[in-house]
Design an enzyme around this catalytic site. Sequence first.
Site, PDB file in Angstrom:
ATOM      1  N   CYS A  17      -4.485   7.732   9.962  1.00 42.10           N
ATOM      2  CA  CYS A  17      -4.485   7.228  11.016  1.00 42.10           C
ATOM      3  C   CYS A  17      -4.121   7.947  12.314  1.00 42.10           C
ATOM      4  O   CYS A  17      -3.229   8.969  11.975  1.00 42.10           O
ATOM      5  CB  CYS A  17      -3.687   5.952  11.142  1.00 42.10           C
ATOM      6  SG  CYS A  17      -4.424   4.265  10.525  1.00 42.10           S
ATOM      7  N   LYS A  31       0.710  -1.308   0.023  1.00 43.09           N
ATOM      8  CA  LYS A  31      -0.130  -0.028   0.055  1.00 43.09           C
ATOM      9  C   LYS A  31       0.946   1.522   0.011  1.00 43.09           C
ATOM     10  O   LYS A  31       0.590   2.197  -0.926  1.00 43.09           O
ATOM     11  CB  LYS A  31      -0.982  -0.200   1.223  1.00 43.09           C
ATOM     12  CG  LYS A  31      -1.734   1.281   1.776  1.00 43.09           C
ATOM     13  CD  LYS A  31      -2.362   1.146   2.598  1.00 43.09           C
ATOM     14  CE  LYS A  31      -1.744   1.647   3.963  1.00 43.09           C
ATOM     15  NZ  LYS A  31      -1.435   3.001   4.304  1.00 43.09           N
ATOM     16  N   ASN A  32       1.843   1.378   0.627  1.00 43.96           N
ATOM     17  CA  ASN A  32       2.698   2.577   0.931  1.00 43.96           C
ATOM     18  C   ASN A  32       3.675   2.847  -0.307  1.00 43.96           C
ATOM     19  O   ASN A  32       4.311   3.872  -0.182  1.00 43.96           O
ATOM     20  CB  ASN A  32       3.447   2.473   2.313  1.00 43.96           C
ATOM     21  CG  ASN A  32       2.474   2.788   3.585  1.00 43.96           C
ATOM     22  OD1 ASN A  32       1.329   2.849   3.392  1.00 43.96           O
ATOM     23  ND2 ASN A  32       3.059   2.323   4.550  1.00 43.96           N
ATOM     24  N   ASP A  51       5.503   0.408  12.023  1.00 45.53           N
ATOM     25  CA  ASP A  51       3.993  -0.461  11.431  1.00 45.53           C
ATOM     26  C   ASP A  51       3.909  -1.820  11.773  1.00 45.53           C
ATOM     27  O   ASP A  51       2.915  -2.357  11.510  1.00 45.53           O
ATOM     28  CB  ASP A  51       3.864  -0.144   9.932  1.00 45.53           C
ATOM     29  CG  ASP A  51       3.439   1.178   9.360  1.00 45.53           C
ATOM     30  OD1 ASP A  51       3.421   2.263  10.317  1.00 45.53           O
ATOM     31  OD2 ASP A  51       3.520   1.459   7.985  1.00 45.53           O
ATOM     32  N   ARG A  88       2.058  14.184  13.367  1.00 47.32           N
ATOM     33  CA  ARG A  88       2.379  14.007  11.976  1.00 47.32           C
ATOM     34  C   ARG A  88       2.425  15.354  11.202  1.00 47.32           C
ATOM     35  O   ARG A  88       1.468  15.522  10.357  1.00 47.32           O
ATOM     36  CB  ARG A  88       1.579  12.893  11.386  1.00 47.32           C
ATOM     37  CG  ARG A  88       1.144  11.661  12.304  1.00 47.32           C
ATOM     38  CD  ARG A  88       0.428  10.481  11.427  1.00 47.32           C
ATOM     39  NE  ARG A  88       1.191   9.797  10.636  1.00 47.32           N
ATOM     40  CZ  ARG A  88       0.761   8.752   9.786  1.00 47.32           C
ATOM     41  NH1 ARG A  88      -0.333   8.318  10.053  1.00 47.32           N
ATOM     42  NH2 ARG A  88       1.513   8.296   9.080  1.00 47.32           N
ATOM     43  N   ASP A  94       5.936  19.566   8.101  1.00 42.06           N
ATOM     44  CA  ASP A  94       7.094  20.631   7.816  1.00 42.06           C
ATOM     45  C   ASP A  94       8.009  20.398   6.893  1.00 42.06           C
ATOM     46  O   ASP A  94       8.807  21.111   6.339  1.00 42.06           O
ATOM     47  CB  ASP A  94       7.506  21.178   9.120  1.00 42.06           C
ATOM     48  CG  ASP A  94       7.987  20.177  10.012  1.00 42.06           C
ATOM     49  OD1 ASP A  94       7.196  18.987  10.331  1.00 42.06           O
ATOM     50  OD2 ASP A  94       9.362  20.197  10.331  1.00 42.06           O
ATOM     51  N   ARG A 149      -8.716   0.051   5.382  1.00 41.07           N
ATOM     52  CA  ARG A 149      -7.835   0.943   4.409  1.00 41.07           C
ATOM     53  C   ARG A 149      -6.446   0.409   3.953  1.00 41.07           C
ATOM     54  O   ARG A 149      -5.897   0.825   2.988  1.00 41.07           O
ATOM     55  CB  ARG A 149      -7.496   2.070   5.437  1.00 41.07           C
ATOM     56  CG  ARG A 149      -8.303   2.981   5.850  1.00 41.07           C
ATOM     57  CD  ARG A 149      -7.967   4.260   6.942  1.00 41.07           C
ATOM     58  NE  ARG A 149      -6.446   4.384   6.378  1.00 41.07           N
ATOM     59  CZ  ARG A 149      -5.671   5.161   6.960  1.00 41.07           C
ATOM     60  NH1 ARG A 149      -5.570   5.242   8.021  1.00 41.07           N
ATOM     61  NH2 ARG A 149      -4.484   5.362   6.325  1.00 41.07           N
TER      62      ARG A 149
HETATM   63  C1  UD1 Z   1       4.528   6.680   6.375  1.00 38.33           C
HETATM   64  C2  UD1 Z   1       3.736   5.533   6.258  1.00 38.33           C
HETATM   65  C3  UD1 Z   1       3.346   4.899   7.809  1.00 38.33           C
HETATM   66  C4  UD1 Z   1       4.609   4.573   8.324  1.00 38.33           C
HETATM   67  C5  UD1 Z   1       5.668   5.739   8.365  1.00 38.33           C
HETATM   68  C6  UD1 Z   1       7.058   5.407   8.896  1.00 38.33           C
HETATM   69  C7  UD1 Z   1       2.363   6.050   4.226  1.00 38.33           C
HETATM   70  C8  UD1 Z   1       1.348   6.517   3.601  1.00 38.33           C
HETATM   71  N1  UD1 Z   1       2.722   6.002   5.420  1.00 38.33           N
HETATM   72  O1  UD1 Z   1       3.965   7.766   6.957  1.00 38.33           O
HETATM   73  O2  UD1 Z   1       2.788   3.823   7.591  1.00 38.33           O
HETATM   74  O3  UD1 Z   1       4.236   4.475   9.933  1.00 38.33           O
HETATM   75  O4  UD1 Z   1       5.929   6.114   7.147  1.00 38.33           O
HETATM   76  O5  UD1 Z   1       7.710   4.399   8.519  1.00 38.33           O
HETATM   77  O6  UD1 Z   1       3.610   5.679   3.520  1.00 38.33           O
HETATM   78  N2  UD1 Z   1       7.768  14.125  10.542  1.00 38.33           N
HETATM   79  C9  UD1 Z   1       7.998  15.478  10.542  1.00 38.33           C
HETATM   80  N3  UD1 Z   1       7.777  16.243   9.813  1.00 38.33           N
HETATM   81  C10 UD1 Z   1       7.497  15.927   8.557  1.00 38.33           C
HETATM   82  C11 UD1 Z   1       7.215  14.627   8.544  1.00 38.33           C
HETATM   83  C12 UD1 Z   1       7.601  13.574   9.327  1.00 38.33           C
HETATM   84  O7  UD1 Z   1       8.449  15.920  11.938  1.00 38.33           O
HETATM   85  O8  UD1 Z   1       7.405  16.671   7.645  1.00 38.33           O
HETATM   86  C13 UD1 Z   1       8.071  13.122  11.506  1.00 38.33           C
HETATM   87  C14 UD1 Z   1       6.793  12.161  12.000  1.00 38.33           C
HETATM   88  O9  UD1 Z   1       5.836  13.053  12.760  1.00 38.33           O
HETATM   89  C15 UD1 Z   1       7.361  11.026  12.540  1.00 38.33           C
HETATM   90  C16 UD1 Z   1       8.516  10.810  11.578  1.00 38.33           C
HETATM   91  O10 UD1 Z   1       8.892  11.951  10.970  1.00 38.33           O
HETATM   92  O11 UD1 Z   1       7.642  11.187  13.916  1.00 38.33           O
HETATM   93  C17 UD1 Z   1       8.485   9.628  10.471  1.00 38.33           C
HETATM   94  O12 UD1 Z   1       7.283   9.960   9.828  1.00 38.33           O
HETATM   95  P1  UD1 Z   1       7.144   9.745   8.131  1.00 38.33           P
HETATM   96  O13 UD1 Z   1       8.132   8.888   7.886  1.00 38.33           O
HETATM   97  O14 UD1 Z   1       7.034  10.897   7.507  1.00 38.33           O
HETATM   98  O15 UD1 Z   1       5.828   9.055   8.242  1.00 38.33           O
HETATM   99  P2  UD1 Z   1       4.483   9.171   6.895  1.00 38.33           P
HETATM  100  O16 UD1 Z   1       5.489   9.334   5.821  1.00 38.33           O
HETATM  101  O17 UD1 Z   1       3.712  10.032   7.433  1.00 38.33           O
END
Ligand code: UD1
Length: 432
Positions: free
Chosen positions: A117, A22-23, A307, A122, A125, A399
Amino acid sequence: MKQYIIKGGTRLSGEVEIGGAKNAALPIITAAIMTDETVLLNNIPDVNDVNVLLDAIASIGARVQRVDRHTVRISGKSINSSKVEYEYMRKIRASYYLLGALLGKVKKAEVPLPGGCNIGSRPIDLHLKGFNALGIDTEIKGGDVIGDARALEGGRVYFDTVSVGATINVMMTAALTDGVSVLENVAKEPHVVDVANFLNSMGAKIRGAGTDNIRITGVKRLHGCEYSVIPDQIEAGTYMFAAAATKGDITVTNVITKHLEATISKLVDIGCSVDVFDDSVRVYVKEGKELTSTHVKTLPYPGFPTDMQPQIGCVLAVCKGVSQIKESVFENRFKYLDELKRMGATVSVEGQVATIEGVEKLSPATINAHDLRAGAALCCIAIGTSGYTIVEDIEYIKRGYERFDEKLRGLGAIIKEVDSERDIQKFKLRNA
Ligand code: UD1
């Protein structure tokens, strides 16, 4: 409201085929609109997040044709809007990938802030910082992220935190941005590599995906291609832990075993037997074998995936000894432990660390899915728990898991989707 009812106490056994990730599918579907030519995507999972995203790209003018359950043909030639409606995006976090794709293709985008979720604040930035480095102005207005390219050009970005979403998003835009972009401290997840491979199949010039730094030489345009999405390592890991949760014997097929190393290592730590083949993995618990505690720390790939945290957490609730889980990726990913407590688990949480003292057995209860992975994990542990468990809010599970109850039934589980008290009574009578 739809629920699963489970009659537990079953030892799951058999083979289960794993679908596309999915991701990986979500960003690949969005990246597919970046070319005006047609893209044929194989191994697309038929899950709700994917279907909502397909509707979303159709709503801005893309032509989307489901060739069969797992094959989709997409043409981005007819994209006629860079504004995505909230209706499509409130449910899925991956809506933010439309930012990267549209900014690359039409140099502007207006996309509602993502839903998804409930596992932490999340922020996005880092995505915005990345776009900025490529010459894009961004602002958040009325719940939308608005991006406009001043002078789109290659740039250098250092991500303070390793982020899957930010890495993929900025990589997509940079693929169609003049000049060379360098992304540092990026995510190395298999789906990051898969998206890079897909973009390269469309003519992008991306090097280094899977390492800490990605170097992208922008191209003027991308072309059509046919591409097959990688297998879902988290779906696979979920069924592998289902073997542990039910002291069963499950073989997951159609997997890339390399992607499962951290998961396999923890299964072995707690006492499961694991046989690794070319593209399948068998996980089983030997007759009379007692599973034991371990310590886990979630980390970006190749560490133990966040995950997979609920899946191992649920199993540790019935492993002998005291286990600790440190969640180091998201700040709010222990909610499922309250549900486990309702089933009799001994658990305490302090900050980002959960301590779980294994009990001999859990007892059934009515519990809530809370989020996608937690919901699936709770179902699996309920299958290993004698008695009737009801799992609520199963929309979360849908989902990301295709035919979840059907696949579990294929392994011997007694589980049914119900949406009334009458259905529940009927299930109980039939499975008394
Ligand atoms: C993706 C996956 C999710 C998985 C996660 C970590 C999808 C759709 N979702 O989520 O299933 O759990 O990777 O492997 O692919 N962060 C910031 N600022 C940002 C972006 C992220 O501070 O702009 C932080 C987040 O709060 C978190 C960390 O970075 O603590 C990792 O998040 P991220 O890898 O970005 O997760 P997602 O891409 O949202």
